[in-house]
Each structure stands twice: as structure tokens, then as C-alpha cells.
Motif scaffolding. Structure first.
Motif, PDB file in Angstrom:
ATOM      1  N   THR A  33      91.216  36.003  21.622  1.00 59.17           N
ATOM      2  CA  THR A  33      91.097  36.572  22.965  1.00 59.17           C
ATOM      3  C   THR A  33      91.652  37.989  22.997  1.00 59.17           C
ATOM      4  OG1 THR A  33      91.227  34.393  24.014  1.00 59.17           O
ATOM      5  CG2 THR A  33      91.798  36.304  25.376  1.00 59.17           C
ATOM      6  N   ARG A  36      89.139  40.303  21.447  1.00 59.24           N
ATOM      7  CA  ARG A  36      88.000  40.585  22.319  1.00 59.24           C
ATOM      8  C   ARG A  36      88.387  41.504  23.471  1.00 59.24           C
ATOM      9  NH1 ARG A  36      86.675  35.348  20.716  1.00 59.24           N
ATOM     10  NH2 ARG A  36      87.912  34.368  22.364  1.00 59.24           N
ATOM     11  N   ARG A  40      85.870  44.143  23.144  1.00 61.38           N
ATOM     12  CA  ARG A  40      84.793  43.832  24.081  1.00 61.38           C
ATOM     13  C   ARG A  40      85.377  43.309  25.387  1.00 61.38           C
ATOM     14  NH1 ARG A  40      79.717  42.820  22.203  1.00 61.38           N
ATOM     15  NH2 ARG A  40      79.254  42.803  24.438  1.00 61.38           N
TER      16      ARG A  40
END
Length: 349
Positions: A33, A36, A40
């Protein structure tokens, strides 16, 4: 008697840099997580993203760029080679390029060398060795060695301030159209004999194109460029001032001076003011670029607005598209327009 040695104080162990796992533990999420969120963020909910970023800030975490580059096979950097700025419009171009690339997640590595010798590839080689994903160059006249190196390394590139062509690698505007705007404006005011202060044609393809296109536009309208009123120099306020002083001493029979840049024109206007030569009643002055200061000179400067920031933005979008980080239409010649102000007027009687 030998002096007793003082035991050296052991060094404190260096503090360990925060890791991805540390951030994950503090934010109570998985390392995936955290990864990301950093690469992203659009894939993560806003509350989770904020919690992770708060942990990143608290721990002072910095991602391992080398490891990320190896995993992605990209460094998320773009190199740019723009010869030394001096008094020029290149900073605005570079700022627009950097801002556009940053929006796509890329960092700009800029080199601003002295004008390089023909065929010198040392700076490009250094950028490629640092792993840049793409390169932005200045001008269309690139040495064959540079193009060969970019081709061999399969590195995407664009040439800024270059006439757009069928390859889509050139980003710029129509130089001839810019020259025509100035010449037609002065011709309509009755001017027939002009002078010119511009960059050194031996050093710059942009200076060569500007003078060439001015001469063509003048010849088509039966205007003359007076040899005693032509000076090639560096682009700067002082250089424009000194060039205009030299022209004024020769007293050539010209009614208008065209400057290759607003920096040169600003210096020229100052020299004319100091010499008591009224602009535009006795001599008109026109220029190119439309820098931010042009409307505030005395008198306000007539100049061709060139799309300097737009060149940087379009170059950034083209590079991002070639890197798969966006989309961009094929480059077209960016528009130019004449900004008519008080530095030009009818030819003196």
C-alpha cells in the motif's frame, strides 16, 4: 618516557534511514500500500493516502531511487541540454518544460553548457549514463554524432525551438511568419531602410534563421538592410546598448532598427534615450519575443510574441507521450502575433 595513549572515543552508529516497512508499520498498512501511495496514489483511497503520507513526513522517508529504477527499468528523469542562458528567454522555456514533466511524474536534469563545439557528445553521454529516460535538445541543427547516440540507445527525444517537421520531434513556430509580421508592419508605416541588431550568426542557428528570414521578407517588399546599421552581438541589455551606440555614431540613413530579442531592444532604447534620439519620432524600434518587461519599457516595445512557454509545454507533452505517460497530438507550428506598441511609428519626414 612514552605518553599513555588516550583511548579513542567510539563513534556512535549512524542512524538507520527509515525504510518502507517502517512507514507501513507507522501507518498500519502493508508495504504494498505504501508503494502504491508513492507511485500510483490514484489507486488508493484519500484517507489511507493521507495516513501514509503523514507517516512518510514524520519518518523523513525517501524512496530508494536506484531500487525503484531497477524495478521499473526507468529513472523517471528527462535530460535537457540548453546552452547557457545569459540574458535570454530560455528560462521561461525550461520552466514550462519542467512543470509539464513534473505533472507526469518526471524530474528534469538540466545542463546549460557554453555553446558546444560541433560534434561534442560528452554532455549527452553523461546524461545517458545517468539513465535519463528521454532528452530535450535546443534547435534543429544537431550533430550527426548526437542523433546517432540517441538512436543507438533508443532514447526518445525532441528538439525545442525548431521548425516542426514530419518526424514529430521538432517543437517550434514559423520563423518566416514572425519575420514577415515585423517587416510588413514597418513597411506599412513607410519605412524603407532598416538596421538590425541580433545574435551572432556564427554561433547560433536561431540567429542565422532570424537574420535570413528578415532579409527574405525585406527583399520581397523592396526594403533595404543598411550595412552600417547591422551589428551581431550577444543577447543582453549592455550588448544592445553598445550596439545602438555604435550605429548612432555612424549615422546611417535608416528609419527603423529591428532587434533580434527584447533584451537587445531594451538596451538599444536606453542608448537612444541617452543620445536624445526620440523614439519613434526619429527612429522606430521593433523586436522579437515579447518578454514580460516589453510593455513597460520607454516607450513600450513593439515586438512579435513568440510562444516560448508553449514550446516547453508541448515538448514536455511529446516526451511524456513517447514514454507512455500521456498522449499528445503531432506537433504543429505554434502561432506568433505582433504586439504593436509605441516604439514604432510612421517614417520621419
Amino acid at each position: 618516557m612514552t605518553a599513555a595513549r588516550t583511548p579513542s572515543t567510539p563513534r556512535a552508529p549512524a542512524a538507520r534511514a527509515a525504510s518502507l516497512a517502517d512507514v507501513a508499520a507507522l501507518a498500519d498498512v502493508s508495504t504494498g500500500t505504501v508503494s502504491r501511495v508513492l507511485s500510483r496514489p490514484d489507486m488508493i483511497s484519500e484517507p489511507t493516502r493521507l495516513r501514509v503520507m503523514a507517516a512518510v513526513e514524520q519518518l523523513g522517508y525517501v524512496a530508494n531511487g536506484t531500487a525503484r529504477a531497477l524495478a521499473m527499468r526507468r529513472t523517471m528523469t528527462v535530460g535537457a541540454i540548453v546552452p547557457r542562458f545569459g540574458s535570454s528567454s530560455f528560462p521561461a522555456l525550461i520552466q514550462a518544460l519542467e512543470t509539464t514533466l513534473a505533472a507526469g511524474g518526471y524530474t528534469l536534469l538540466l545542463s546549460a553548457p557554453e555553446p558546444r563545439a560541433t560534434g561534442d557528445t560528452a554532455i549527452l553521454r553523461t546524461l545517458l549514463e545517468r539513465g535519463v529516460d528521454a532528452v530535450a535538445l535546443l534547435g534543429a541543427e544537431q550533430p550527426p554524432q548526437v542523433l546517432a547516440m540517441l538512436g543507438a540507445s533508443h532514447t526518445p527525444f525532441v528538439c525545442m525551438w525548431a521548425p516542426p517537421d514530419a518526424t514529430g520531434s521538432s517543437i517550434g513556430f514559423d520563423e518566416q511568419a514572425a519575420a514577415v509580421l515585423v517587416v510588413e508592419h514597418l513597411c506599412a508605416l513607410g519605412h524603407r531602410s532598416l538596421g538590425y541588431i541580433g545574435g551572432r550568426t556564427a554561433d547560433s542557428e536561431r540567429a542565422r534563421r532570424r537574420l535570413r528570414d528578415l532579409k527574405l521578407a525585406m527583399a520581397e517588399r523592396s526594403l533595404a538592410l543598411h550595412g552600417d546599421a547591422v551589428v551581431e552581438t550577444e543577447h543582453g541589455f549592455r550588448e544592445g546598448f553598445e550596439a545602438m551606440q555604435a550605429i548612432a555614431r555612424r549615422e546611417p540613413p535608416v528609419s527603423a532598427i529591428v532587434c533580434g530579442s527584447d533584451y537587445l531592444a531594451a538596451g538599444a532604447l536606453a542608448a537612444l534615450d541617452q543620445a536624445g534620439i526620440e523614439v519613434p519620432r526619429r527612429l522606430s524600434v521593433a523586436s522579437f519575443n515579447d518578454n514580460d518587461f516589453a510593455p513597460y519599457l520607454h516607450p513600450p516595445l513593439t515586438t512579435v510574441h513568440l510562444p516560448i512557454r508553449e514550446i516547453g509545454e508541448q515538448a514536455g507533452r511529446q516526451l511524456l507521450a513517447r514514454l507512455g505517460a500521456g498522449s499528445a497530438a503531432a506537433p504543429v507550428a505554434l502561432p506568433v502575433r505582433l504586439m504593436e506598441r509605441a516604439s514604432t511609428g510612421p517614417v520621419p519626414r
